[in-house]
Motif scaffolding. Sequence first.
Motif, short mmCIF file in Angstrom:
data_model
loop_
_atom_site.label_atom_id
_atom_site.label_comp_id
_atom_site.label_asym_id
_atom_site.label_seq_id
_atom_site.Cartn_x
_atom_site.Cartn_y
_atom_site.Cartn_z
N PRO A 12 0.84 -1.20 0.00
CA PRO A 12 0.00 0.00 0.00
C PRO A 12 0.87 1.25 0.00
CG PRO A 12 -0.78 -1.58 1.62
CD PRO A 12 0.49 -2.12 1.08
N PHE A 13 0.49 2.20 -0.81
CA PHE A 13 1.22 3.44 -0.97
C PHE A 13 0.92 4.34 0.22
CE2 PHE A 13 2.33 7.28 -3.42
CZ PHE A 13 3.43 6.80 -4.12
N GLU A 14 1.96 4.83 0.89
CA GLU A 14 1.74 5.65 2.08
C GLU A 14 2.02 7.13 1.76
OE1 GLU A 14 0.34 4.41 4.62
OE2 GLU A 14 0.63 2.27 4.25
N ALA A 15 1.55 7.98 2.66
CA ALA A 15 1.71 9.43 2.43
C ALA A 15 3.18 9.79 2.22
CB ALA A 15 1.12 10.20 3.61
N ALA A 16 4.10 9.10 2.94
CA ALA A 16 5.52 9.41 2.82
C ALA A 16 6.06 9.10 1.42
CB ALA A 16 6.30 8.62 3.87
N ALA A 24 -0.58 15.42 -7.11
CA ALA A 24 -1.48 16.13 -8.02
C ALA A 24 -2.39 15.13 -8.75
CB ALA A 24 -0.67 16.95 -9.02
N ALA A 25 -1.79 14.03 -9.20
CA ALA A 25 -2.57 13.05 -9.95
C ALA A 25 -3.59 12.34 -9.06
CB ALA A 25 -1.63 12.03 -10.60
N LEU A 26 -3.26 12.22 -7.77
CA LEU A 26 -4.17 11.52 -6.87
C LEU A 26 -5.40 12.34 -6.52
CD1 LEU A 26 -1.90 9.62 -4.35
CD2 LEU A 26 -3.53 8.63 -5.94
N GLY A 27 -5.29 13.67 -6.66
CA GLY A 27 -6.45 14.53 -6.41
C GLY A 27 -7.09 14.23 -5.07
N PRO A 28 -8.38 13.88 -5.10
CA PRO A 28 -9.11 13.70 -3.83
C PRO A 28 -8.58 12.54 -2.98
CG PRO A 28 -10.43 12.97 -5.71
CD PRO A 28 -9.23 13.66 -6.27
N PHE A 29 -7.71 11.70 -3.54
CA PHE A 29 -7.24 10.54 -2.79
C PHE A 29 -5.93 10.81 -2.05
CE2 PHE A 29 -9.67 8.85 -6.35
CZ PHE A 29 -10.64 8.16 -5.65
N ALA A 31 -5.23 12.26 0.67
CA ALA A 31 -5.22 12.07 2.13
C ALA A 31 -5.14 10.57 2.43
CB ALA A 31 -6.48 12.67 2.74
N LEU A 32 -3.98 9.99 2.12
CA LEU A 32 -3.85 8.54 2.10
C LEU A 32 -4.06 7.88 3.46
CD1 LEU A 32 -0.85 8.02 -0.32
CD2 LEU A 32 -3.15 7.11 -0.60
N GLU A 33 -3.67 8.58 4.53
CA GLU A 33 -3.68 7.89 5.83
C GLU A 33 -5.08 7.43 6.23
OE1 GLU A 33 -3.69 12.31 6.25
OE2 GLU A 33 -2.38 10.87 5.28
N ARG A 34 -6.11 8.08 5.68
CA ARG A 34 -7.46 7.70 6.09
C ARG A 34 -8.08 6.65 5.15
NH1 ARG A 34 -10.62 11.62 5.20
NH2 ARG A 34 -9.20 13.25 4.53
N LEU A 35 -7.32 6.21 4.17
CA LEU A 35 -7.91 5.34 3.14
C LEU A 35 -7.58 3.87 3.40
CD1 LEU A 35 -7.16 7.59 0.06
CD2 LEU A 35 -9.36 7.21 1.16
N LYS A 40 -4.99 2.47 -1.33
CA LYS A 40 -3.54 2.70 -1.28
C LYS A 40 -2.80 1.81 -2.28
CE LYS A 40 -3.21 3.98 3.60
NZ LYS A 40 -2.71 3.47 4.90
N ALA A 41 -3.37 0.65 -2.58
CA ALA A 41 -2.73 -0.23 -3.56
C ALA A 41 -2.86 0.37 -4.96
CB ALA A 41 -3.36 -1.63 -3.51
N TYR A 42 -4.06 0.82 -5.30
CA TYR A 42 -4.26 1.43 -6.62
C TYR A 42 -3.52 2.76 -6.72
CZ TYR A 42 -7.72 -1.93 -8.31
OH TYR A 42 -8.34 -3.06 -8.77
N ALA A 43 -3.29 3.42 -5.57
CA ALA A 43 -2.67 4.75 -5.58
C ALA A 43 -1.25 4.73 -6.12
CB ALA A 43 -2.69 5.36 -4.17
N ARG A 44 -0.62 3.57 -6.17
CA ARG A 44 0.71 3.49 -6.79
C ARG A 44 0.67 3.90 -8.25
NH1 ARG A 44 4.95 1.19 -4.78
NH2 ARG A 44 4.69 0.81 -2.58
N HIS A 45 -0.52 3.83 -8.84
CA HIS A 45 -0.69 4.15 -10.26
C HIS A 45 -1.88 5.11 -10.37
CE1 HIS A 45 -0.58 3.90 -14.47
NE2 HIS A 45 -0.30 2.62 -14.61
N PRO A 46 -1.62 6.42 -10.14
CA PRO A 46 -2.74 7.36 -10.02
C PRO A 46 -3.64 7.41 -11.25
CG PRO A 46 -0.62 8.52 -9.97
CD PRO A 46 -0.31 7.07 -9.91
N HIS A 47 -3.09 7.23 -12.45
CA HIS A 47 -3.95 7.28 -13.64
C HIS A 47 -4.92 6.10 -13.64
CE1 HIS A 47 -0.28 9.47 -15.40
NE2 HIS A 47 -1.14 10.35 -14.91
#
Lengths: 192, 190
Positions: A12-16, A24-29, A31-35, A40-47
């Motif tokens: 899982p991709f963390e805020a750090a 920028a690509a993550l936009g509304p996502f 704030a990772l710590e609350r997700l 967080k797994a998909y967040a590694r690839h924001p597109h």
Amino acid sequence: MIRRTRISRLPPFEAADLTEEHAAALGPFRALERLPNVVKAYARHPHALEAYHVWARFHVGTDNDLAERERELVLIRAMWRIGSEYPFTRHKPMGLRAGLTAGEVEALKRPVEAHDWSAADRALIEATDALTETYFIPDRVWLDLTAHFSERQIIEAILSVGHYSMTGMFLNAAGILLDPELEPDPDTELVK
Amino acid sequence: MRSKITRLPPMKDGEMDAEQEAVIGPFREMKADFNVSRTMVRHPRALAAFRVWATYVMIDKNDLDAREREVVAMRTAWRIRAPYVWSRHISYGTRAGLTEAEMAALKKPIEAHDWSEADIALIEASDELVDTFFISDRVFLNLKKHFNERQIMDAIFCCGHFCLLGMVMNAGDVPLDADVPHDPDFDLIK
């Protein structure tokens, strides 16, 4: 909790881990710590996350034709059948909230004959089993589906099996572990 | 056709209501109003949401090269026995650089062709995902040797996407489009 891999895969991709481009690509996502770990797994690839999110949201829409209980029945069954612990465990409490009983959730881990399902539930379970095993639905099961559900409900059920199978295979392959607040199901230890 | 009953046939022009017409519109403009869309437009909200994800897999901002994407897509289509997806992708695969011999080899065991190591990693990952919804450590490490993290994710998404689409096309018993060739090898499938 099952750990099926000895290597670090796509944790899982963390805020750090965030770069500026990434944030920028993550936009509304961002704030990772609350997700939950799935995001967080998909967040590694924001597109990918951006497009996935639109499609994933469809399945949990409140104006869908298939009732929530039936959707949860289908996807909990599918996740059990494909051995995807993360979505299976996450959806158990959601299934209970949607009207599945604890006995029904337990029965979804067993052969369809092991529980006194309604004919409608049985059609959904058999369709889910057929799709995850053969990527097809035999005529008998299709006719059972049409006896209990509208065309749009049937389409939603098939799309749910497909969507959560796609998600489940990614989470399995990525080696994603349960969120800390989730209670592991001891039966998942049986999954190889 | 695998079913004796009518399931989810593609909708014809004139059968669609205003909401369905609005959703199929962009497909028509791109001359891509194929049977897959004409079947899925039976649930227009589903098609509208699905289109965003499908466009990501096939076109937008995907890090996997088109040839590698087609290796995964066509291997997956063959393994799950989805003739609609297979036939639709013959021209996509050709355009992306797959040779006729490679496409024929995607229907055979992996040993039957002299694949590159990178191709072998993609094919074995697709086979494992289709069969077990998982990738073994050995195959995952092979993927990491040849592809970056986002490409690996895109390969998994591609396989999953075509499993999903194949389920819909197979379950709906959707016929091939008139403009694509029928592959008789799929007739061997029970």
